[in-house]
Write an enzyme that holds these catalytic residues in place. Structure first.
Site, PDB file in Angstrom:
ATOM      1  CG  ASP A 223      -9.820   3.910   9.485  1.00  0.00           C
ATOM      2  OD1 ASP A 223     -11.015   3.946   9.152  1.00  0.00           O
ATOM      3  OD2 ASP A 223      -8.878   3.995   8.662  1.00  0.00           O
TER       4      ASP A 223
ATOM      5  CB  ILE B 244       2.352   9.784   6.111  1.00  0.00           C
ATOM      6  CG1 ILE B 244       1.627  11.126   6.319  1.00  0.00           C
ATOM      7  CG2 ILE B 244       3.462   9.621   7.136  1.00  0.00           C
ATOM      8  CD1 ILE B 244       1.016  11.296   7.684  1.00  0.00           C
ATOM      9  CB  ALA B 245       4.350   5.591   5.585  1.00  0.00           C
ATOM     10  CD  GLN B 246       6.133   3.099  -1.052  1.00  0.00           C
ATOM     11  OE1 GLN B 246       5.547   3.973  -1.674  1.00  0.00           O
ATOM     12  NE2 GLN B 246       6.987   2.270  -1.630  1.00  0.00           N
ATOM     13  CB  VAL B 247       2.873  -1.160   4.006  1.00  0.00           C
ATOM     14  CG1 VAL B 247       3.128  -2.461   4.753  1.00  0.00           C
ATOM     15  CG2 VAL B 247       2.325  -0.093   4.950  1.00  0.00           C
TER      16      VAL B 247
ATOM     17  CB  ALA C 265      -0.913  -0.002   1.223  1.00  0.00           C
TER      18      ALA C 265
ATOM     19  CE  LYS D 118       2.293   3.737   8.458  1.00  0.00           C
ATOM     20  NZ  LYS D 118       1.182   3.923   9.446  1.00  0.00           N
TER      21      LYS D 118
END
Length: 694
Positions: free
Chosen positions: A435, A287-290, A283, A304
């Site tokens: 969430d 802000i970040a990706q995994v 993903a 992450k």
């Protein structure tokens, strides 16, 4: 990327070599760095002795070292001219020899190649470049000598910086502000600041324009809008409905960016920690990706990684928003639509929290403790020794979406536990996953795993008590009491211009609507969301933390409906609330607690009597009129009150226990009967005691 050498005075650069081809590439890189800063270049070579220096063979090694020094000096002049110097050292520990040489020559920057790193993957152990970087007292740059000319290599980022990265980066606030203003004008958002009281249709149109502008302004502004979509207390409902639809179209980070951030945070090349690292992201967010990866231990993990420019981009846009809030936030027309000061404060707090992955790691560990009593709920484990503020390494949950969970008792149990856990998270612990959409819930090992703890909510103690009363009112369909509790939560109890009757009527309609629904449509979360809308319409918005909690409840009930469509959320809530009340009563009946509460009651009673005496001037010995009260002694009052309170609480607990055991199929029939008989006897004793005291 910010230049780590920015602002530094660099007069002396040292580079280590073993005269191999890859080491020569490292020397060339260091020579370029020295030339850029007009610095002296020292090339150091360490020869590991094979024989004692006092022996004939040891003396031969000394002679060879002198010859090697002459050869190295010639090489140094070739790559750096008159600024090139050579140093050959005989030492059994190459890493410490280079560190000591750097200290003796007062080196500002020490450059070493990554030779040996890929071959030995011990984390922070044995590796020469690693040991140098952790022992040197100057700046250390590790250069990827093996791939320094191949930009396509999967691990092409090894240096802390490259030659074309040396120029410093300065955010262009003016240009960014001009671009933002142009986009806002293009979407016609100047109307937002000029119209004092737009009707719903105009607000909806403005909301659509705002969403379009945020998407055009890029991922950071889309993220800002997504954060605001959770706060209906700050924005009108029309804006919330549009902001929920925001999409962050973020291109994935390049492989070199992912590796660079990982190695900056780990302090070593990724091969020292990971056996493999999947370059394709699972993903990609603002802000970040995994990414998936496998540790050297063989453990499968997800990593992450924060975007290199995430903090700088967010800080830049927040600075512009702060300037905007200061200049236009006080306009009456805008204030009727948006509380700019509250909006900026919430955005700043939320985004800074998301930028620190250590906060997310703490959230995971806290949730692990909260879910400990549920055998069908879990969270991934965190590799805290590998995690930092910009890098989070967690256990890979190798599961499937919860809607694909195989049918069986485990699935039914998990559905009930998932819903009940949210009542516990919100009402008891005051900390919840904010969430819980189906994408953040995975089925693995017959459990539901919570993912992504970047967004969590907190509920204060007073609000938790009010929410407990609210759920009990919903369970008993008591619209009047529900209205009273809602007004207490919104601090509108003493408002003179508030139409309580109309408010209660609308709350009652919402309650009736959901209680009359079919079993599959009985959802407490959406009910609370509609109550929040009614409160906003009457000018008494529910607290922000409760708004976020109701949204989370709505999401989790959609998830439980996929697992078990027959689950009645009111039944789950009611039974959990009964167990909770029985537990609290049991705690109240604890002898220590009872004695403590009795003493508190005694002290407070004395204070009340003293206050009344002072009020009427009845304190003895003074010139004021003395009024003598003939009444039972305070000790007798406390004793009688305590006895009656104990009888009442015990009787109530027995009634609840009788009801609970009656509903259970695993309890013998005589148990609820016994509880009922005890409750009857205690109630009779209480009545007799009350009649005696009349």
């Amino acid at each position: 990327m910010k230049n780590p050498l920015e602002g530094s005075v660099i007069r002396r650069v040292m580079v280590g070599t073993d005269r191999s081809e890859t080491a020569d590439q490292t020397v060339q890189w260091a020579a370029g760095l020295a030339d850029r800063y007009d610095a002296e270049l020292f090339i150091v070579q360490v020869i590991v002795p094979k024989y004692p220096s006092a022996t004939e063979f040891g003396e031969s090694e000394q002679t060879s070292a002198v010859a090697a020094n002459n050869d190295l000096a010639h090489f140094a002049r070739q790559v750096a001219g008159e600024r090139g110097h050579a140093l050959v050292v005989i030492n059994a520990d190459p890493a410490l020899a280079i560190v000591h040489a750097a200290e003796q020559e007062a080196i500002d920057v020490l450059v070493v190649g990554n030779l040996g790193m890929a071959g030995r993957k011990e984390f922070l152990l044995g590796n020469i470049p690693n040991r140098i970087s952790h022992n040197a007292h100057c700046t250390v740059i590790i250069v990827n000598a093996a791939h320094s000319t191949d930009e396509r290599a999967p691990h092409s980022m090894r240096a802390s910086l490259s030659n074309d990265e040396i120029p410093s980066f300065k955010p262009r606030l003016v240009a960014r502000a001009t671009h933002i203003a142009a986009v806002m004008a293009k979407h016609g958002l100047t109307e937002l600041f000029s119209q004092s009281d737009p009707d719903i249709s105009i607000r909806r149109q403005q909301a659509r324009r705002l969403r379009g502008a945020l998407e055009e302004l890029g991922p950071i502004f889309s993220k800002l809008g997504q954060v605001l979509s959770t706060r209906p207390d700050l924005l009108p409902i029309e804006y919330i409905e549009e902001l929920v639809l925001l999409q962050s179209r973020v291109p994935p980070m390049t492989e070199s960016e992912v590796v660079r951030v990982s190695e900056q945070e780990l302090g070593v090349p990724w091969e020292d920690v990971f056996k493999s690292f999947d370059p394709k992201p699972l993903a990609a967010g603002t802000i970040a990706q995994v990414h998936r990866a496998v540790l050297e231990t063989g453990d499968r993990v997800v990593v992450k990684v924060q975007r290199p420019t995430a903090r700088a981009d967010i800080e830049q846009d927040l600075a512009l928003l702060e300037m905007f809030a200061e200049k236009v936030g006080k306009r009456p027309a805008l204030n009727q639509v948006i509380d700019m000061e509250a909006v900026f404060k919430h955005l700043s707090t939320s985004l800074h929290r998301e930028l620190d992955f250590r906060q997310e790691a703490d959230n995971i560990e806290r949730m692990r403790g909260i879910l400990a009593s549920y055998d069908r709920l879990a969270v991934p484990s965190v590799h805290s020794d590998l995690s930092t503020s910009r890098l989070l390494v967690m256990e890979e949950i190798q599961g499937i979406p919860i809607k694909q969970a195989p049918a069986g008792p485990e699935r039914i149990q998990a559905a009930r536990q998932l819903l009940e856990s949210y009542y516990k998270q919100i009402i008891v612990d005051g900390f919840f996953h904010a969430d819980p959409h189906p994408g953040n819930l995975m089925w693995w090992k017959d459990c539901i795993y919570f993912l992504d703890f970047g967004m969590v909510g907190a509920v204060g103690a007073d609000l938790r008590e009010h929410l407990l009363l609210m759920l009990m009112a919903l369970w008993q369909e008591d619209a009047g009491f529900l209205t009273d509790v809602t007004l207490m939560m919104t601090n509108a109890v003493n408002s003179n211009d508030f139409d309580v009757a109309q408010f209660q009527s609308e709350i009652g309609e919402v309650m009736a609507k959901y209680r009359a629904a079919s079993l599959a449509e009985m959802q407490i979360g959406p009910l609370l969301q509609e109550m929040s809308t009614v409160s906003l319409r009457h000018g008494v918005p529910l607290p922000a933390s409760l708004t976020l909690a109701t949204k989370a409840l709505a999401q989790v009930q959609l998830a439980t409906a996929e697992l078990d469509p027959t689950l009645d959320p009111y039944d789950v809530a009611g039974k959990y609330l009964m167990r909770l009340m029985v537990k609290r009563m049991g705690a109240a009946l604890n002898p220590k607690t009872f004695v403590y509460q009795s003493q508190k009651l005694k002290v407070r009673a004395l204070r009340v009597i003293e206050a009344v005496e002072n009020l009427v001037g009845a304190r003895p010995g003074g010139p004021k009129p003395v009024v003598n009260f003939k009444a039972t002694s305070l000790e007798d009052i406390v004793r009688h009150t305590g006895r009656r309170l104990a009888l009442g609480l015990t009787a109530a607990a027995s009634v609840l226990a009788s009801g609970l055991t009656t509903m259970s199929t695993a309890v013998a029939e005589w148990v609820p009967v016994t509880f009922g008989a005890v409750a009857g006897l205690l109630t009779l004793g209480l009545v007799i005691d009350l009649l005696r005291g009349r």
